[in-house]
Design an enzyme around this catalytic site. Sequence first.
Site, PDB file in Angstrom:
ATOM      1  CE  LYS A  66      59.548  21.616  45.867  1.00 34.16           C
ATOM      2  NZ  LYS A  66      58.057  21.486  46.040  1.00 34.16           N
ATOM      3  CE1 TYR A  72      59.756  19.570  40.861  1.00 34.99           C
ATOM      4  CE2 TYR A  72      58.364  21.144  42.006  1.00 34.99           C
ATOM      5  CZ  TYR A  72      58.917  19.885  41.911  1.00 34.99           C
ATOM      6  OH  TYR A  72      58.649  18.936  42.862  1.00 34.99           O
TER       7      TYR A  72
HETATM    8  P1  NAD Z   1      51.306  17.292  53.237  1.00 37.09           P
HETATM    9  O1  NAD Z   1      50.450  18.357  53.814  1.00 37.09           O
HETATM   10  O2  NAD Z   1      50.667  16.225  52.430  1.00 37.09           O
HETATM   11  O3  NAD Z   1      52.154  16.577  54.393  1.00 37.09           O
HETATM   12  C1  NAD Z   1      52.772  17.301  55.419  1.00 37.09           C
HETATM   13  C2  NAD Z   1      52.942  16.420  56.646  1.00 37.09           C
HETATM   14  O4  NAD Z   1      53.471  17.202  57.711  1.00 37.09           O
HETATM   15  C3  NAD Z   1      51.624  15.807  57.152  1.00 37.09           C
HETATM   16  O5  NAD Z   1      51.824  14.465  57.497  1.00 37.09           O
HETATM   17  C4  NAD Z   1      51.309  16.630  58.374  1.00 37.09           C
HETATM   18  O6  NAD Z   1      50.584  15.911  59.359  1.00 37.09           O
HETATM   19  C5  NAD Z   1      52.695  16.982  58.897  1.00 37.09           C
HETATM   20  N1  NAD Z   1      52.711  18.187  59.719  1.00 37.09           N
HETATM   21  C6  NAD Z   1      53.397  18.315  60.853  1.00 37.09           C
HETATM   22  N2  NAD Z   1      53.206  19.519  61.400  1.00 37.09           N
HETATM   23  C7  NAD Z   1      52.381  20.181  60.585  1.00 37.09           C
HETATM   24  C8  NAD Z   1      51.808  21.473  60.605  1.00 37.09           C
HETATM   25  N3  NAD Z   1      52.095  22.361  61.583  1.00 37.09           N
HETATM   26  N4  NAD Z   1      50.991  21.830  59.589  1.00 37.09           N
HETATM   27  C9  NAD Z   1      50.731  20.984  58.584  1.00 37.09           C
HETATM   28  N5  NAD Z   1      51.242  19.726  58.506  1.00 37.09           N
HETATM   29  C10 NAD Z   1      52.070  19.330  59.492  1.00 37.09           C
HETATM   30  O7  NAD Z   1      52.420  18.048  52.404  1.00 37.09           O
HETATM   31  P2  NAD Z   1      53.328  17.441  51.223  1.00 37.09           P
HETATM   32  O8  NAD Z   1      52.708  17.759  49.914  1.00 37.09           O
HETATM   33  O9  NAD Z   1      53.670  16.046  51.513  1.00 37.09           O
HETATM   34  O10 NAD Z   1      54.618  18.391  51.350  1.00 37.09           O
HETATM   35  C11 NAD Z   1      55.616  18.175  52.325  1.00 37.09           C
HETATM   36  C12 NAD Z   1      56.943  18.742  51.823  1.00 37.09           C
HETATM   37  O11 NAD Z   1      57.301  18.048  50.626  1.00 37.09           O
HETATM   38  C13 NAD Z   1      56.910  20.212  51.438  1.00 37.09           C
HETATM   39  O12 NAD Z   1      58.132  20.827  51.786  1.00 37.09           O
HETATM   40  C14 NAD Z   1      56.746  20.213  49.936  1.00 37.09           C
HETATM   41  O13 NAD Z   1      57.301  21.348  49.308  1.00 37.09           O
HETATM   42  C15 NAD Z   1      57.493  18.961  49.565  1.00 37.09           C
HETATM   43  N6  NAD Z   1      56.975  18.350  48.335  1.00 37.09           N
HETATM   44  C16 NAD Z   1      57.874  17.925  47.420  1.00 37.09           C
HETATM   45  C17 NAD Z   1      57.424  17.351  46.257  1.00 37.09           C
HETATM   46  C18 NAD Z   1      58.408  16.813  45.257  1.00 37.09           C
HETATM   47  O14 NAD Z   1      57.998  16.387  44.205  1.00 37.09           O
HETATM   48  N7  NAD Z   1      59.687  16.775  45.559  1.00 37.09           N
HETATM   49  C19 NAD Z   1      56.058  17.223  46.004  1.00 37.09           C
HETATM   50  C20 NAD Z   1      55.167  17.644  46.971  1.00 37.09           C
HETATM   51  C21 NAD Z   1      55.644  18.210  48.143  1.00 37.09           C
END
Ligand code: NAD
Length: 364
Positions: free
Chosen positions: A132, A216
């Site tokens: 999400k 949320y």
């Molecule tokens: P994050 O920044 O920790 O991870 C993102 C990943 O994408 C990294 O591995 C990064 O290297 C990669 N990536 C590829 N291309 C990129 C770019 N152009 N810019 C930045 N990163 C790039 O982020 P996250 O917190 O893991 O979030 C990822 C997704 O998960 C989002 O859509 C976020 O909304 C969702 N999320 C959901 C929950 C949940 O509880 N369901 C919690 C946190 C995040």
Amino acid sequence: MAWTRREFTRLGALSTAAIAVPGAVPDIFAQQQERVGFAVIGLGVIADHFMRGVKQSQRCKITALVSGHRDKAERIAAEYGVPKDSIYSYEDFDRIRDNKTVQAVYVALPNSMHAEYTIRASKAGKHVFCEKPMALSSAECQQMIDACKTANVKLMIAYRMQYEPLTLKCIEMVRSGKIGDVVAFEGQFGFNIQPGVWRTKKALAGGGSVYDVGIYALQAARMFTGEEPVEIKAVAGTVHKDDPRFAEMEESVEWSMRFPSGVVASCASTYGGQMEGFMRVHGKSGALEMGPTFGYDGVTMRGRAKGEHWEESNPEKDPKQFEREADHFAECVQTGRTPKTPGEEGLRDLTYIEKIYESAGIKL
Ligand code: NAD
């Protein structure tokens, strides 16, 4: 409001009998099935939670990784027993169609990349479990739904709270009338965001905190009422006007919703302050609140109505929520069932998010 601690007694049976909670009992069916192999796309924070959840699962396994950082991918591959030839870059991702160990992908990328990788995965014949918010816009959501339908693959959005047992128990309590007719809802979630991260870039995030954490509260309002909002009004504000974190987006948003029954909801989210996950449902004869909630563990509720008092926390630890949602999706893949939170659920939220920003006068 002062709540009195008392164990659930009369409601204990309700939670286990009335609500199907995946992972609550030994999964004999799962033990007889081949595990569903997931390719994880994007190896960031949430992917780590997910992979640890899959490690505990009886239905799933990690069979491929997709990353722009080969070193990191090789380290994680070694930890999860993924062969080196099942590590893909973003550029050669489409080759995954030939990998028979991969039945599904988990899209854990910045929001702006969800649509592209969902559509590419569907064309490779892989089922899609997407984080999400589903995408940047309702139009993108529709394209993702259409692509998965055309490819005849499942699409599920990772709404953890729709699989969290204490949340489900509270929904059942509210819907079964424990606090009387619901009249109003409050919900909030926010945090003080780090500078420079993709979440502060509109092109990658889509918009501000509503996309990320306000969703949320939006979900909770819909889950607890069982209704869809018919009217949305919002305001947005920024206290730290010179802060580069808010150069491309607002700091905080507050919005109200009206549901067909007449229930009103008041919700807020921010990227500028500590706003613990919290929600409260007000009924004719009592109230039920959850807080902290929306996090990876430690979900807690309190409530009272008609002389009864309730208080309970879910003692399960992270990554149990991720194991649950992965198992649900795997079960859908194995049985052909439609996920509880399909693409259409993500589309609905994006439609409301667009309305929230439109009402606040913010162009997405
Ligand atoms: P994050 O920044 O920790 O991870 C993102 C990943 O994408 C990294 O591995 C990064 O290297 C990669 N990536 C590829 N291309 C990129 C770019 N152009 N810019 C930045 N990163 C790039 O982020 P996250 O917190 O893991 O979030 C990822 C997704 O998960 C989002 O859509 C976020 O909304 C969702 N999320 C959901 C929950 C949940 O509880 N369901 C919690 C946190 C995040």
